[in-house]
Design an enzyme around this catalytic site. Structure first.
Site, mmCIF file in Angstrom:
data_model
loop_
_atom_site.group_PDB
_atom_site.id
_atom_site.type_symbol
_atom_site.label_atom_id
_atom_site.label_comp_id
_atom_site.label_asym_id
_atom_site.label_seq_id
_atom_site.Cartn_x
_atom_site.Cartn_y
_atom_site.Cartn_z
ATOM 1 N N ASP A 31 0.801 -1.188 0.054
ATOM 2 C CA ASP A 31 -0.208 0.094 0.153
ATOM 3 C C ASP A 31 0.941 1.210 -0.172
ATOM 4 O OD1 ASP A 31 -3.230 0.467 0.797
ATOM 5 O OD2 ASP A 31 -1.745 2.286 0.994
ATOM 6 N N ILE A 32 0.461 2.559 -0.657
ATOM 7 C CA ILE A 32 1.009 3.550 -0.904
ATOM 8 C C ILE A 32 1.416 4.369 0.343
ATOM 9 C CG2 ILE A 32 -0.568 4.911 -1.996
ATOM 10 C CD1 ILE A 32 1.479 5.789 -3.936
ATOM 11 N N ASN A 87 -12.721 -3.089 2.713
ATOM 12 C CA ASN A 87 -13.725 -2.185 2.857
ATOM 13 C C ASN A 87 -14.554 -2.263 1.567
ATOM 14 O OD1 ASN A 87 -12.303 -1.110 5.216
ATOM 15 N ND2 ASN A 87 -10.729 0.031 3.854
ATOM 16 N N GLY A 93 -15.700 2.587 3.839
ATOM 17 C CA GLY A 93 -14.511 3.381 3.671
ATOM 18 C C GLY A 93 -13.732 2.811 2.249
ATOM 19 N N GLN A 94 -14.416 2.490 1.460
ATOM 20 C CA GLN A 94 -13.763 2.038 -0.040
ATOM 21 C C GLN A 94 -13.369 3.147 -0.732
ATOM 22 O OE1 GLN A 94 -15.999 -1.081 -2.518
ATOM 23 N NE2 GLN A 94 -14.289 -1.253 -3.727
ATOM 24 N N SER A 95 -12.355 3.226 -0.976
ATOM 25 C CA SER A 95 -11.687 4.522 -1.936
ATOM 26 C C SER A 95 -11.407 4.191 -3.382
ATOM 27 C CB SER A 95 -10.479 5.166 -1.241
ATOM 28 O OG SER A 95 -9.336 4.675 -1.314
ATOM 29 N N HIS A 100 -10.311 -5.294 -3.207
ATOM 30 C CA HIS A 100 -8.763 -5.419 -2.721
ATOM 31 C C HIS A 100 -8.946 -6.028 -1.247
ATOM 32 C CE1 HIS A 100 -9.958 -1.263 -2.519
ATOM 33 N NE2 HIS A 100 -9.275 -1.350 -1.317
ATOM 34 N N HIS A 102 -6.812 -5.842 2.299
ATOM 35 C CA HIS A 102 -5.914 -5.348 2.767
ATOM 36 C C HIS A 102 -5.352 -6.481 3.818
ATOM 37 C CE1 HIS A 102 -6.763 -1.002 2.313
ATOM 38 N NE2 HIS A 102 -7.877 -1.604 2.104
HETATM 39 P P1 5GP Z 1 -9.617 1.223 0.332
HETATM 40 O O1 5GP Z 1 -9.621 2.795 1.049
HETATM 41 O O2 5GP Z 1 -10.405 1.519 -1.076
HETATM 42 O O3 5GP Z 1 -9.947 0.328 1.154
HETATM 43 O O4 5GP Z 1 -8.162 1.033 0.096
HETATM 44 C C1 5GP Z 1 -7.331 1.457 -1.093
HETATM 45 C C2 5GP Z 1 -5.969 1.568 -0.815
HETATM 46 O O5 5GP Z 1 -5.369 1.791 -1.840
HETATM 47 C C3 5GP Z 1 -5.579 2.829 0.144
HETATM 48 O O6 5GP Z 1 -5.025 2.160 1.588
HETATM 49 C C4 5GP Z 1 -4.530 3.478 -0.596
HETATM 50 O O7 5GP Z 1 -3.382 3.868 0.251
HETATM 51 C C5 5GP Z 1 -3.975 2.555 -1.547
HETATM 52 N N1 5GP Z 1 -3.715 3.240 -2.724
HETATM 53 C C6 5GP Z 1 -4.325 4.123 -3.490
HETATM 54 N N2 5GP Z 1 -3.513 4.614 -4.532
HETATM 55 C C7 5GP Z 1 -2.495 3.491 -4.585
HETATM 56 C C8 5GP Z 1 -1.267 3.514 -5.603
HETATM 57 O O8 5GP Z 1 -1.281 4.142 -6.694
HETATM 58 N N3 5GP Z 1 -0.438 2.501 -5.401
HETATM 59 C C9 5GP Z 1 -0.504 1.917 -4.056
HETATM 60 N N4 5GP Z 1 0.520 0.835 -3.928
HETATM 61 N N5 5GP Z 1 -1.553 2.063 -3.136
HETATM 62 C C10 5GP Z 1 -2.463 2.900 -3.574
#
Ligand code: 5GP
Ligand code: ZN
Length: 114
Positions: A31-32, A87, A93-95, A100, A102
Site C-alpha cells: 500500500d502506498i 472495505n 470506507g472503500q476508496s 482488494h 488489505h
Molecule cells: P480502500 O480505501 O479502498 O479500502 O483502499 C485503497 C488503498 O489503496 C488505500 O489504502 C490506498 O493507500 C491505496 N492506494 C491508493 N492508490 C495507490 C497506488 O497508486 N499505489 C498503491 N500501492 N496503493 C494505492
C-alpha cells in the site's frame, strides 16, 4: 479489463508497481500509504468493483486469495498475527473501486475499527 481503473493498471504492470506476489488470478503489492509495518493489497486480476459485485463464479478464486494472503503473512513473518480487511462501499470506507484485500500486520491492531 478496465483501462481507467488504477488497480487494473497496477495488475497489468503499467505503473511499475513492485508486485510482492503473483498468482494466476491475483497480484499483491504494498500500500502506498501503509497503516502498519506490513500493509499489502491483494487484488484479483479481473476487475471486480467491490465485494458487493462478487458473483458465484468467483467463489473458487476467492479461496486462492485467502491462500495468497496466508503465503504473504509467512513471507512477512507475521507469526504474531495479522488482519485482513475488505472495505466495501462508502460506509465501508472503500476508496478504490476494484476489490482488494488489505493485509495488515507487524503491530498490535486495535478493535473495534473507527
Ligand atoms: P480502500 O480505501 O479502498 O479500502 O483502499 C485503497 C488503498 O489503496 C488505500 O489504502 C490506498 O493507500 C491505496 N492506494 C491508493 N492508490 C495507490 C497506488 O497508486 N499505489 C498503491 N500501492 N496503493 C494505492
Ligand atoms: Zn480494476
Amino acid at each position: 479489463m478496465h483501462s481507467d481503473c488504477l488497480f487494473c493498471k497496477i495488475a497489468r504492470g503499467e505503473l511499475g508497481t513492485e508486485l510482492v506476489l503473483e498468482t494466476e488470478n491475483f497480484v499483491a503489492f504494498r500500500d502506498i500509504n501503509p497503516q502498519a509495518p506490513t500493509h499489502i493489497l491483494v487484488i484479483p486480476r479481473e476487475h471486480i468493483a467491490s465485494l458487493d459485485q462478487l458473483e458465484p463464479r468467483h467463489g473458487e478464486i476467492m479461496g486462492e486469495a485467502l491462500l495468497a494472503i496466508q503465503t504473504l503473512a509467512k513471507q512477512e513473518n507475521l507469526d504474531q498475527g495479522y488482519r485482513v480487511v475488505v472495505n466495501t462501499g462508502s460506509h465501508g470506507g472503500q476508496s478504490v473501486a476494484h476489490l482488494h484485500f488489505h493485509l495488515l500486520g507487524g503491530r498490535s491492531l486495535q478493535w473495534p475499527p473507527g
